[in-house]
Write a protein that holds these residues in place. Sequence first.
Motif, short mmCIF file in Angstrom:
data_model
loop_
_atom_site.label_atom_id
_atom_site.label_comp_id
_atom_site.label_asym_id
_atom_site.label_seq_id
_atom_site.Cartn_x
_atom_site.Cartn_y
_atom_site.Cartn_z
N VAL A 1 0.84 -1.20 -0.08
CA VAL A 1 0.17 -0.08 -0.08
C VAL A 1 0.77 1.10 -0.06
O VAL A 1 2.04 1.14 0.20
CB VAL A 1 -1.03 0.10 1.23
CG1 VAL A 1 -1.76 -1.13 1.08
CG2 VAL A 1 -0.05 0.08 2.56
N GLU B 1 -6.92 13.81 7.26
CA GLU B 1 -7.21 12.58 6.40
C GLU B 1 -6.79 12.95 4.90
O GLU B 1 -7.10 13.89 4.45
CB GLU B 1 -8.56 11.97 6.55
CG GLU B 1 -8.61 11.07 7.81
CD GLU B 1 -8.12 9.64 7.91
OE1 GLU B 1 -8.03 9.38 6.78
OE2 GLU B 1 -7.40 9.48 8.77
N PRO B 2 -6.19 12.06 4.07
CA PRO B 2 -6.06 12.18 2.73
C PRO B 2 -7.34 12.15 2.09
O PRO B 2 -8.26 11.43 2.70
CB PRO B 2 -5.11 11.06 2.11
CG PRO B 2 -5.02 10.12 3.29
CD PRO B 2 -5.45 10.72 4.62
N ARG B 3 -7.73 12.62 1.22
CA ARG B 3 -8.99 12.75 0.30
C ARG B 3 -9.44 11.27 -0.09
O ARG B 3 -8.55 10.73 -0.56
CB ARG B 3 -9.11 13.63 -0.70
CG ARG B 3 -8.31 13.67 -1.85
CD ARG B 3 -8.08 14.70 -2.59
NE ARG B 3 -7.68 16.10 -1.89
CZ ARG B 3 -7.64 17.05 -2.55
NH1 ARG B 3 -8.16 17.35 -3.61
NH2 ARG B 3 -7.29 18.10 -1.62
N TYR B 4 -10.67 11.15 -0.55
CA TYR B 4 -11.04 10.00 -1.03
C TYR B 4 -11.20 10.35 -2.63
O TYR B 4 -11.71 11.32 -3.04
CB TYR B 4 -12.52 9.53 -0.65
CG TYR B 4 -12.97 8.32 -0.97
CD1 TYR B 4 -12.39 7.16 -0.40
CD2 TYR B 4 -13.99 8.17 -2.13
CE1 TYR B 4 -12.64 5.76 -1.03
CE2 TYR B 4 -14.40 6.81 -2.48
CZ TYR B 4 -13.65 5.76 -2.01
OH TYR B 4 -14.38 4.57 -2.32
N PRO B 5 -10.69 9.87 -3.35
CA PRO B 5 -10.52 10.17 -4.70
C PRO B 5 -11.75 10.29 -5.47
O PRO B 5 -12.72 9.21 -5.26
CB PRO B 5 -9.66 9.30 -5.59
CG PRO B 5 -9.12 8.36 -4.48
CD PRO B 5 -9.62 8.40 -3.32
N LYS B 6 -12.07 11.13 -6.35
CA LYS B 6 -13.31 11.11 -7.22
C LYS B 6 -13.05 10.12 -8.31
O LYS B 6 -11.98 10.18 -8.98
CB LYS B 6 -13.57 12.63 -7.56
CG LYS B 6 -13.88 13.47 -6.54
CD LYS B 6 -14.06 14.74 -7.02
CE LYS B 6 -14.40 15.90 -5.86
NZ LYS B 6 -14.45 17.32 -6.47
#
Lengths: 267, 737
Positions: free
Chosen positions: A38, A189-194
């Motif tokens: 990861v 937190e890192p963003r959740y990708p679109k």
Amino acid sequence: MHIVVCAKQIPDPETPPAAFKIDAATNKVVPAQGIAPVLSQFDGIAAEAALRIKEAGGDGKVTVISMGGESAQAAIKQVLAMGADEGVLLNDPAFEDGDSHTTAKVLAAAIKELGDVDAVFCGRQAADWDMGQVGLLIAENLGWPVTIIAKGVALEGNALKVERVLADGFEKTEVNLPAVVTVSNEFGEPRYPKLPQIMAAAKKTVTKKTAADLGLDPSEVGKAGARLQLQKLFIPEKGAQVEFIEGETPQEQAANLVAKLKADKAI
Amino acid sequence: MAVSTNRVNQSTGAPRRLVGAWWGPAVGASAIGFYATATAPRDEAGREIFFNVPAGSWAVYVFLAALMGLLVWGFVRHASLWGIGRPTPGLLRDIPSRLRNTARLGLAQDKVRRDRYAGIMHWSIMSSIVVLTLVTAQVAVEADTPLHFLYGDYYLFFSFYGDLFGVIGLIGVGMALYRRYFADFHRIRWDERLEDHLIILGLGLVLLTGFITEAARIQVTELDQHPDWAVWSFGGYAIANFLDLFGFSESQVLTFHEWTWWFHVSAAFAWLGMIVFTRLDHLFFAPVNAFFLRTDAPGRLAKIEDIETQEVFGVGYIQDFTWKQLFELDACVRCGRCTDVCPANIAGQPLSPMHLIQDLKMHLADVGPAIQQHRHETGEAGREVSTVALTGDVIKDETLWACRTCGACMQECPVMIEHVPTIVDMRRFLVMNEARIPATAQGALENLEMRGHPWRGTALERTTWMEGFDDVPIFDGTQEYLYWVGCSGSLVERNLPITKAVFRLLRESGASFGVMGQEETCNGDPARRLGNEYLYQILAQQLVETFKAKNVQKVITNCPHCFNTFKNEYPQFDGYFEVLHHTEFLNDRLHDGSLKATHAINANVTYHDSCYLGRLNGVYDAPRQILEMVPGASLTEMQRNLSKGLCCGAGGGNMWQEEVGERRVNQVRSEEAIRTGADQLISNCPFCIQMFEDGVPGVQPEEEGRIRPFDIAELLEDAVFGPDKREEPVSAGEPSA
Ligand code: SF4
Ligand code: SF4
Ligand code: SF4
């Protein structure tokens, strides 16, 4: 504003303990079967910090660089999906089995090669070895200032305002560009990708570079150039032994316990 | 086993047709009328049509024409709004089932009758309107066509059933008035509007003035002349006798009659005109929506075809709904039934399916015309036309996230609105298009992507449960069944005893089966329910291929979510498997004798119908039959059970979310279970068990005497192998999110 994010692919830190194995002969972690590597968690956060600066400024560019095998493409794609513009994979057998110094040297060479870089964002440490050195050493190699363990980063003029995490609070610093910043989990937190970005990222090609491309001599990188030698890698054995202290009465048990502790040189 | 019978009064199998046939007599009566035309002698009973109101004849037709015009205008206005939606695939598939739905759910009102009081009330009103419309139509035919039949015996019969249904209508109105103004009855007041009063009071007025007009006519023309005719119109007759007491002159009565006639006729047409402007439009929309109701499994969510090529993912703009989804917004009658049964609403969380539907409807009315015009002018989708965002402004994010996809709302909705697909469509937009997700749900999704299961931070492996068994067969294509353990069955500590129990029972039954062990990956259900259809499709596609490569034909699952996914959703990916939930399989084995429950359990149990096994897949009987075969176990049903069962709170990806609101759904349901006095709370789903392990202590802080949640397989394991053989479950396996 051109920010480089350094990203590392690591074995999944959430590998169940039973599946975590070490090959004693090679002193290496055996990749757990069926458990994909990861993106190091802190590097995702560094990417988030870089992207927020890019978005706040309106224009700008974020390039993600990773040193590793082919599989590290996945880590690069993940940052591209978050919104980074370009990806570079530093891939050469000569890079393998190095230490923090050689890694920083390769990354710094790649950053230099890009030319117009204003800032480098790294995770505070890689979540596998937890050394926390590469960011500092990149700065060293580039001759740039560095500020570490950031919980907040903002661009102001030609400087970064960085809020740093200390053991007993926070520290506000300001550093002129170009600079290196390592980002901590306190950042958020890192963003959740679109999905549209995931799809765009899937179509992007990752540039690959070897030691020769970067003008590096194989002897100064990887295992050949490493100054740190790994002696032995092992999983510590945890044991617990229990002995019941005999005795008819509590007094007798206490006396026996003291005698035992003395015999074991515990007291 | 003794089943105490406080089961909710409703069928699990064949629909009841008791009241469904009500309209037969009415139609039959009219038929007799036409028949009577030929038979009856001419000088018998009859009356002058438009008696005393010569202008009435043309006035009625003017009114009628106006009404028709209004209806057409209203329809066109609505239809042009629905028209901005996307095409609705498959609406004409499976016509026989659709016609059956129209008859059963539309005309016979099966859903309305799930509330018995409302069922009687609504039937009374509806039948009265239908019959009295037929009565009026006959009058028109008599008056304005060469046909002549309103005389003689049929006239008397006609008078009788006209009055009868007038009285029935008044009874219905009375019941409605009682509920609206006097009873402690909330759901119809959650969104009460002026029209609600107008509709019910107006109808009462129309019916009453009908009787009074009739009475005035009877008083003048029949009371003295033909009392034997008059009694047939028993309602009017009674009032006529009452009027007679005042001793008005004939001309006074005639004037009175004229006035009431005009009033009655105008009020009736005005009332019918309200169809266009109020929720009375359900008169047409409800049966049509019954026709549109999907005929496949209610637990199936639609697949986004060619997802790679979509411009927008999910629905974030009102015009991205299908037109069927827009159409059904107009069918909503604001009855509140959906909200009344919604677990989120019951727990005081920010979701009310009724308000959601109404908000969408209002939004469509607000922005629809502009979008339509934009389309007309530019031919573009017009997504930028609306300045308010559908998701976020019109429907709040937390509203969408609070849904459990439990289907209770759809089960109750009397006009067959399908809330869940609409909600999930908007979630899809939030997740895929906007990446706006609650943090813990995001963690679960990321974990699915990275690790192929939603249980972030688990220390278990998919094979951990096998420790202690040296004979767990790995599926290799030669066995009959694949036992699908699932992520929850293998990676959450609390559920390992369930998995082991199912395994031991399967082995004991002599079934030919194997497991996939390390090779299992999540089938994608959490991703689909959380709105990440893209991820779901990847996971589903992979697993279908794995199943095919392994020659899987039959699957047994211990998780109703996996069950629903394999059974109802994998056919969308060309994966056709025979899927059984363990309750079904074990029940069969108990019946054919290959499993024997011989050890007495002696426990009071209550049974929780998980939504994905019960309501969404109709498996109610198998688990109850198992309970019946466990010696000594006695079942007390909870207040809400079978298709009215309340969700445990985990569905729709809420297993991985922090709840917002006054209470937690699992505590509400735990309370209900505790009220039965049972000492075991039996379910069939690893999620439910986790929710109850978590919820019960909040309601019963004392450990002593606390109700204990178990899977039905754990109970059966005791009954088959002996109670002392059960492995004690470890404390609740909360996901470490
Ligand atoms: S599916 Fe369940 S939780 Fe969702 S709106 Fe309907 S009743 Fe409420
Ligand atoms: S959606 Fe259906 S159940 Fe809910 S208020 Fe409207 S008509 Fe009633
Ligand atoms: S759907 Fe089944 S496989 Fe996926 S998380 Fe649920 S239990 Fe596991």
